[in-house]
Design a protein around this motif. Structure first.
Motif, PDB file in Angstrom:
ATOM      1  N   ASP A 120       0.860  -1.190   0.000  1.00 39.31           N
ATOM      2  CA  ASP A 120       0.000   0.000   0.000  1.00 39.31           C
ATOM      3  C   ASP A 120       0.895   1.239   0.000  1.00 39.31           C
ATOM      4  N   PRO A 121       0.965   1.944  -1.130  1.00 42.02           N
ATOM      5  CA  PRO A 121       1.861   3.097  -1.205  1.00 42.02           C
ATOM      6  C   PRO A 121       1.425   4.271  -0.324  1.00 42.02           C
ATOM      7  N   TYR A 122       0.201   4.245   0.174  1.00 42.27           N
ATOM      8  CA  TYR A 122      -0.307   5.347   0.989  1.00 42.27           C
ATOM      9  C   TYR A 122      -0.489   4.955   2.457  1.00 42.27           C
ATOM     10  N   ALA A 123       0.013   3.808   2.847  1.00 45.64           N
ATOM     11  CA  ALA A 123      -0.249   3.277   4.190  1.00 45.64           C
ATOM     12  C   ALA A 123       0.214   4.204   5.303  1.00 45.64           C
ATOM     13  N   LEU A 124       1.452   4.631   5.254  1.00 46.41           N
ATOM     14  CA  LEU A 124       2.018   5.383   6.370  1.00 46.41           C
ATOM     15  C   LEU A 124       2.245   6.851   6.050  1.00 46.41           C
ATOM     16  N   ASP A 125       2.051   7.246   4.809  1.00 48.66           N
ATOM     17  CA  ASP A 125       2.298   8.623   4.398  1.00 48.66           C
ATOM     18  C   ASP A 125       0.980   9.396   4.334  1.00 48.66           C
ATOM     19  N   GLY A 126       0.614   9.993   5.464  1.00 45.49           N
ATOM     20  CA  GLY A 126      -0.652  10.712   5.554  1.00 45.49           C
ATOM     21  C   GLY A 126      -0.711  11.940   4.664  1.00 45.49           C
ATOM     22  N   VAL A 127       0.410  12.621   4.468  1.00 41.63           N
ATOM     23  CA  VAL A 127       0.433  13.808   3.615  1.00 41.63           C
ATOM     24  C   VAL A 127       0.160  13.405   2.170  1.00 41.63           C
ATOM     25  N   LYS A 128       0.819  12.345   1.730  1.00 39.57           N
ATOM     26  CA  LYS A 128       0.625  11.846   0.359  1.00 39.57           C
ATOM     27  C   LYS A 128      -0.838  11.399   0.160  1.00 39.57           C
ATOM     28  N   ARG A 129      -1.387  10.699   1.173  1.00 42.46           N
ATOM     29  CA  ARG A 129      -2.763  10.207   1.093  1.00 42.46           C
ATOM     30  C   ARG A 129      -3.759  11.368   1.062  1.00 42.46           C
ATOM     31  N   SER A 130      -3.536  12.369   1.904  1.00 45.11           N
ATOM     32  CA  SER A 130      -4.424  13.527   1.953  1.00 45.11           C
ATOM     33  C   SER A 130      -4.345  14.328   0.651  1.00 45.11           C
ATOM     34  N   SER A 131      -3.158  14.451   0.111  1.00 38.54           N
ATOM     35  CA  SER A 131      -2.984  15.162  -1.166  1.00 38.54           C
ATOM     36  C   SER A 131      -3.748  14.457  -2.283  1.00 38.54           C
ATOM     37  N   TYR A 132      -3.670  13.137  -2.314  1.00 41.14           N
ATOM     38  CA  TYR A 132      -4.392  12.353  -3.321  1.00 41.14           C
ATOM     39  C   TYR A 132      -5.895  12.590  -3.191  1.00 41.14           C
ATOM     40  N   GLN A 133      -6.386  12.569  -1.957  1.00 38.70           N
ATOM     41  CA  GLN A 133      -7.816  12.769  -1.724  1.00 38.70           C
ATOM     42  C   GLN A 133      -8.263  14.142  -2.207  1.00 38.70           C
ATOM     43  N   ARG A 134      -7.499  15.154  -1.923  1.00 39.31           N
ATOM     44  CA  ARG A 134      -7.870  16.516  -2.333  1.00 39.31           C
ATOM     45  C   ARG A 134      -7.770  16.686  -3.848  1.00 39.31           C
ATOM     46  N   LEU A 135      -6.760  16.083  -4.439  1.00 36.21           N
ATOM     47  CA  LEU A 135      -6.534  16.244  -5.877  1.00 36.21           C
ATOM     48  C   LEU A 135      -7.569  15.501  -6.719  1.00 36.21           C
ATOM     49  N   PHE A 136      -7.885  14.264  -6.308  1.00 38.60           N
ATOM     50  CA  PHE A 136      -8.775  13.426  -7.113  1.00 38.60           C
ATOM     51  C   PHE A 136     -10.192  13.307  -6.538  1.00 38.60           C
ATOM     52  N   GLY A 137     -10.403  13.784  -5.315  1.00 40.14           N
ATOM     53  CA  GLY A 137     -11.730  13.743  -4.717  1.00 40.14           C
ATOM     54  C   GLY A 137     -12.192  12.357  -4.316  1.00 40.14           C
ATOM     55  N   LYS A 138     -11.265  11.443  -4.126  1.00 46.05           N
ATOM     56  CA  LYS A 138     -11.608  10.087  -3.686  1.00 46.05           C
ATOM     57  C   LYS A 138     -10.446   9.513  -2.883  1.00 46.05           C
ATOM     58  N   ASP A 139     -10.728   8.421  -2.162  1.00 45.40           N
ATOM     59  CA  ASP A 139      -9.676   7.779  -1.379  1.00 45.40           C
ATOM     60  C   ASP A 139      -8.626   7.174  -2.290  1.00 45.40           C
ATOM     61  N   PRO A 140      -7.366   7.256  -1.909  1.00 42.96           N
ATOM     62  CA  PRO A 140      -6.324   6.638  -2.726  1.00 42.96           C
ATOM     63  C   PRO A 140      -6.427   5.118  -2.679  1.00 42.96           C
ATOM     64  N   PRO A 141      -5.924   4.463  -3.707  1.00 41.62           N
ATOM     65  CA  PRO A 141      -6.001   2.994  -3.721  1.00 41.62           C
ATOM     66  C   PRO A 141      -5.148   2.393  -2.614  1.00 41.62           C
ATOM     67  N   THR A 142      -5.470   1.165  -2.303  1.00 38.76           N
ATOM     68  CA  THR A 142      -4.730   0.437  -1.280  1.00 38.76           C
ATOM     69  C   THR A 142      -4.101  -0.790  -1.933  1.00 38.76           C
ATOM     70  N   PHE A 143      -3.678  -1.738  -1.153  1.00 40.95           N
ATOM     71  CA  PHE A 143      -3.115  -2.964  -1.700  1.00 40.95           C
ATOM     72  C   PHE A 143      -4.216  -3.757  -2.405  1.00 40.95           C
ATOM     73  N   PRO A 144      -3.843  -4.633  -3.330  1.00 42.55           N
ATOM     74  CA  PRO A 144      -4.867  -5.447  -4.001  1.00 42.55           C
ATOM     75  C   PRO A 144      -5.512  -6.422  -3.015  1.00 42.55           C
ATOM     76  N   LEU A 145      -6.821  -6.428  -2.968  1.00 43.29           N
ATOM     77  CA  LEU A 145      -7.524  -7.310  -2.030  1.00 43.29           C
ATOM     78  C   LEU A 145      -7.277  -8.777  -2.331  1.00 43.29           C
ATOM     79  N   SER A 146      -6.878  -9.071  -3.550  1.00 43.81           N
ATOM     80  CA  SER A 146      -6.573 -10.465  -3.909  1.00 43.81           C
ATOM     81  C   SER A 146      -5.353 -10.978  -3.152  1.00 43.81           C
ATOM     82  N   SER A 147      -4.579 -10.069  -2.546  1.00 47.39           N
ATOM     83  CA  SER A 147      -3.406 -10.499  -1.782  1.00 47.39           C
ATOM     84  C   SER A 147      -3.773 -11.042  -0.402  1.00 47.39           C
ATOM     85  N   LEU A 148      -5.042 -10.871  -0.009  1.00 49.17           N
ATOM     86  CA  LEU A 148      -5.491 -11.399   1.284  1.00 49.17           C
ATOM     87  C   LEU A 148      -5.986 -12.821   1.116  1.00 49.17           C
TER      88      LEU A 148
END
Length: 120
Positions: A87-115
């Motif tokens: 998950d490229p946004y797991a621990l980087d809250g600034v990066k995650r918040s920037s993505y949310q503001r820029l695209f208006g949606k939650d950033p992607p996470t790890f592929p659920l197929s990996s669970l």
């Protein structure tokens, strides 16, 4: 400053012990500072365990259920910790918040197929 305020607060605190003077006890409350961008949290619901027929007096059966639940929880935690690495946004809250503001949606996470698949 903060140290002086804490010292004054400690001096005005009533002792929690009945046999101690107020001056004998130093109490400084913990200082909690929230993180501006908390890490992402993950939840995984494992398989359910039917306990309707479980006799609470049967220690062996209770131990078997306990070991099963414990194992299921540990496997889930291990799977989430492993998946979090992807998950490229797991621990980087600034990066995650920037993505949310820029695209208006939650950033992607790890592929659920990996669970691991649920074993109902």
């Amino acid at each position: 400053g903060i140290g002086e305020n804490l010292s004054n607060f400690s001096k005005s605190t009533v002792s929690a012990r009945f046999d101690a003077k107020d001056d004998d006890e130093t109490f400084i409350p913990p200082l909690a500072v929230p993180k501006p961008f908390p890490a992402r949290h993950y939840f995984l619901f494992g398989r359910s365990f039917d306990t309707t027929l479980l006799d609470p007096n049967n220690k062996d059966e209770c131990e078997r259920i306990y070991r099963g639940v414990k194992n299921e929880v540990e496997e889930g935690i291990d799977a989430l910790l492993s998946a979090r690495k992807d998950d490229p946004y797991a621990l980087d809250g600034v990066k995650r918040s920037s993505y949310q503001r820029l695209f208006g949606k939650d950033p992607p996470t790890f592929p659920l197929s990996s669970l691991p698949k649920s074993r109902s």
